[in-house]
Design an enzyme around this catalytic site. Structure first.
Site, short mmCIF file in Angstrom:
data_model
loop_
_atom_site.label_atom_id
_atom_site.label_comp_id
_atom_site.label_asym_id
_atom_site.label_seq_id
_atom_site.Cartn_x
_atom_site.Cartn_y
_atom_site.Cartn_z
N LEU A 113 72.92 -29.44 25.08
CA LEU A 113 71.86 -28.56 24.55
C LEU A 113 72.27 -27.11 24.77
O LEU A 113 72.65 -26.73 25.87
CB LEU A 113 70.53 -28.83 25.28
CG LEU A 113 69.36 -27.91 24.91
CD1 LEU A 113 68.83 -28.21 23.50
CD2 LEU A 113 68.21 -28.04 25.91
N ASP B 74 53.72 -18.13 24.97
CA ASP B 74 52.64 -17.14 25.10
C ASP B 74 51.40 -17.75 25.78
O ASP B 74 51.13 -18.94 25.63
CB ASP B 74 52.28 -16.61 23.70
CG ASP B 74 51.53 -15.29 23.76
OD1 ASP B 74 51.53 -14.64 24.83
OD2 ASP B 74 50.92 -14.91 22.74
N HIS C 32 52.55 -16.40 34.95
CA HIS C 32 53.99 -16.41 34.65
C HIS C 32 54.71 -17.43 35.53
O HIS C 32 55.57 -18.16 35.07
CB HIS C 32 54.59 -15.02 34.85
CG HIS C 32 54.01 -13.97 33.94
ND1 HIS C 32 53.83 -14.19 32.59
CD2 HIS C 32 53.57 -12.71 34.17
CE1 HIS C 32 53.31 -13.10 32.04
NE2 HIS C 32 53.14 -12.19 32.98
C1 IPE Z 1 55.58 -12.22 22.71
O1 IPE Z 1 54.36 -12.33 23.38
C2 IPE Z 1 56.70 -12.04 23.68
C3 IPE Z 1 56.99 -13.20 24.52
C4 IPE Z 1 56.42 -14.37 24.48
C5 IPE Z 1 58.08 -13.02 25.44
P1 IPE Z 1 53.42 -11.08 23.59
O2 IPE Z 1 52.22 -11.57 24.31
O3 IPE Z 1 54.17 -9.96 24.21
O4 IPE Z 1 53.06 -10.66 22.08
P2 IPE Z 1 51.79 -9.94 21.49
O5 IPE Z 1 51.59 -8.69 22.28
O6 IPE Z 1 50.64 -10.89 21.63
O7 IPE Z 1 52.14 -9.70 20.05
C1 IPE Z 2 53.68 -14.74 27.71
O1 IPE Z 2 52.39 -14.68 28.22
C2 IPE Z 2 54.73 -14.22 28.66
C3 IPE Z 2 55.30 -12.93 28.28
C4 IPE Z 2 55.00 -12.26 27.20
C5 IPE Z 2 56.28 -12.35 29.18
P1 IPE Z 2 51.53 -13.36 28.19
O2 IPE Z 2 51.81 -12.60 29.43
O3 IPE Z 2 51.73 -12.61 26.93
O4 IPE Z 2 50.06 -13.96 28.24
P2 IPE Z 2 48.79 -13.50 27.41
O5 IPE Z 2 49.19 -13.49 25.97
O6 IPE Z 2 48.40 -12.14 27.91
O7 IPE Z 2 47.76 -14.54 27.71
MG MG Z 3 50.88 -12.71 25.11
#
Ligand code: IPE
Ligand code: IPE
Ligand code: MG
Length: 249
Positions: free
Chosen positions: A138, A27, A44
């Site tokens: 792995l 995240d 990303h």
């Molecule tokens: C969880 O992250 C999903 C992934 C890392 C793929 P999100 O950014 O979508 O989750 P919330 O919205 O903070 O709960």
């Molecule tokens: C995690 O990073 C990747 C996915 C959920 C696909 P985010 O896109 O949720 O990044 P933040 O949480 O908005 O910073």
């Molecule tokens: Mg996120």
């Protein structure tokens, strides 16, 4: 390998008890991009390097299973341009890494509602699963279009179907029967769940399997994740007292 990384790895090895299975909620890509005044897909893309670091770190530390939350069922609700950028990155990741993963002895599995993927993303997924099938060092589980509750419902349906078909007695439904119908049937439950970006929630990831996982919340945003962060998390895990409801010995 940087000095701190090798020191951390040496410390982990001396201690001995490395988690068999690590799960990571990757995240913070969006915030990483925003801090650089860039659009979210930039974050990303930067996160791909961190995926490589996680895989290599697990290989070096002797972790057997790595489960990565790459795209949730809920993430389909993000703006269309972000979703398509993520799907293209998935294809690019596989195109770039499949041969290396195979050479490293990594066996990739992909779990989730894959019927929602574009034909191109679905065929990339098929390809990496096929090409890495023999890997024995792995197991890498990629969770894409995945929701923990949906996985539990899917397992419940499979049990109900077996009862209806007459191949399973209701009395034979126990935790093992349930777990055998989850995506993770072949691996042990995660010992350690890492979430980056400081958020303290599960966001519908592996609800059943993390019942007794140790949680490690790192403030690091996913694109900044590297082997040192992984080894710190493993060191932290090694200091935990896992009681499983019993008393310390
Ligand atoms: C969880 O992250 C999903 C992934 C890392 C793929 P999100 O950014 O979508 O989750 P919330 O919205 O903070 O709960
Ligand atoms: C995690 O990073 C990747 C996915 C959920 C696909 P985010 O896109 O949720 O990044 P933040 O949480 O908005 O910073
Ligand atoms: Mg996120």
């Amino acid at each position: 390998m940087a000095d701190t990384e090798s020191e951390l790895l040496a410390r982990i090895r001396v201690h001995g008890a490395v988690p068999r299975h690590i799960a990571i909620i990757m995240d913070g890509n969006g915030r990483w991009a925003r801090a650089r005044r860039m659009p979210r897909p930039f974050g990303h893309r930067a996160g791909m390097k961190a995926v490589r670091a996680a895989v290599e770190g697990c290989l070096q530390a002797g972790v057997e299973w790595l489960s990565l939350f790459a795209f949730s069922q809920e993430n389909w609700q993000r703006p269309e341009n972000e979703v398509s950028a993520l799907m293209l990155l998935l294809e690019e990741y596989i195109a770039r890494e499949a041969a290396e993963l195979r050479a490293q002895g990594v066996c990739v599995r992909v779990h989730g509602d894959l019927a929602r993927l574009s034909p191109a993303a679905a065929s990339a997924v098929d390809r990496v699963v096929r090409e890495t099938a023999g890997g024995s060092r792995l197991g890498l589980n990629l969770f894409i279009s995945y929701g923990g509750r949906a996985e539990v419902v899917r397992a419940a349906r499979s049990l109900a179907q077996a009862v209806r078909d007459g191949t399973l007695e209701v009395e034979a439904i126990d935790e093992a029967a349930f777990a055998s119908r989850l995506y993770t049937a072949e691996c042990p439950d995660p010992d350690l769940l890492i979430r980056t970006s400081g958020e303290q929630r599960l966001s519908n990831f592996l609800l059943w399997q993390v019942a007794y996982a140790e949680l490690h919340i790192s403030p690091v945003l996913w694109p900044d994740f590297d082997r040192a962060v992984l080894y710190e998390a493993i060191s932290d895990f090694q200091r935990r007292d896992r009681r499983f409801g019993k008393v310390s010995t």
